[in-house]
Design a protein around this motif. Structure first.
Motif, mmCIF file in Angstrom:
data_model
loop_
_atom_site.group_PDB
_atom_site.id
_atom_site.type_symbol
_atom_site.label_atom_id
_atom_site.label_comp_id
_atom_site.label_asym_id
_atom_site.label_seq_id
_atom_site.Cartn_x
_atom_site.Cartn_y
_atom_site.Cartn_z
ATOM 1 N N VAL A 8 0.849 -1.184 0.000
ATOM 2 C CA VAL A 8 0.000 0.000 0.000
ATOM 3 C C VAL A 8 0.883 1.232 0.000
ATOM 4 C CG1 VAL A 8 -1.900 1.167 1.167
ATOM 5 C CG2 VAL A 8 -1.641 -1.322 1.402
ATOM 6 N N VAL A 12 0.666 6.481 4.361
ATOM 7 C CA VAL A 12 0.184 5.322 5.110
ATOM 8 C C VAL A 12 1.056 4.987 6.319
ATOM 9 C CG1 VAL A 12 -1.090 4.311 3.190
ATOM 10 C CG2 VAL A 12 1.320 3.759 3.460
ATOM 11 N N TYR A 17 -2.280 3.354 10.227
ATOM 12 C CA TYR A 17 -2.671 2.443 9.147
ATOM 13 C C TYR A 17 -2.487 0.984 9.563
ATOM 14 C CZ TYR A 17 -3.720 1.004 4.429
ATOM 15 O OH TYR A 17 -4.333 0.438 3.344
ATOM 16 N N SER A 41 5.943 2.832 2.232
ATOM 17 C CA SER A 41 4.736 2.044 1.991
ATOM 18 C C SER A 41 4.508 1.098 3.164
ATOM 19 C CB SER A 41 4.854 1.267 0.680
ATOM 20 O OG SER A 41 5.892 0.308 0.766
ATOM 21 N N VAL A 69 -4.380 6.886 0.491
ATOM 22 C CA VAL A 69 -3.877 5.737 -0.249
ATOM 23 C C VAL A 69 -3.782 6.090 -1.722
ATOM 24 C CG1 VAL A 69 -4.306 3.334 -0.881
ATOM 25 C CG2 VAL A 69 -4.864 4.131 1.427
ATOM 26 N N VAL A 72 -2.740 0.230 -4.241
ATOM 27 C CA VAL A 72 -2.632 -1.060 -3.556
ATOM 28 C C VAL A 72 -2.319 -2.112 -4.609
ATOM 29 C CG1 VAL A 72 -3.824 -2.824 -2.198
ATOM 30 C CG2 VAL A 72 -4.321 -0.401 -1.794
#
Length: 88
Positions: A8, A12, A17, A41, A69, A72
């Motif tokens: 992701v 984040v 997260y 990430s 975000v 993904v």
């Protein structure tokens, strides 16, 4: 159990997260982990029912309220037997 790795990207880290992902994964009956990566990430490895993995993927695209975000990616992996859901 089916297993998938998600990467992701976006804002984040430092926005709860990983902790929020853990809560969501446990709600869905998944095992695995969520951890920060050096590039900013978050990597999520999850194992469980296919429908639960799909639901987690949808949730990861939004994340908690403070997250942003950008993307993904998903990689389906050979079945694994994991215990609990950890953050690291």
């Amino acid at each position: 159990m089916p297993t998938a790795r998600f990467i992701v990207s976006g804002k984040v880290q430092g926005v709860f997260y990983r902790a929020s992902t853990r809560e969501q994964a446990l709600r869905l009956g998944l095992t695995g982990y969520a951890r920060n990566r050096p590039d900013g990430s978050v990597e999520v490895l999850a194992s469980g029912e296919a429908e639960a993995l799909d639901a987690l993927e949808r949730w990861l695209q939004q994340g908690p309220p403070a997250a942003r975000v950008d993307g993904v990616s998903r990689e389906d992996l050979p079945e694994q037997s994991l215990r609990g859901f950890h953050t690291g």
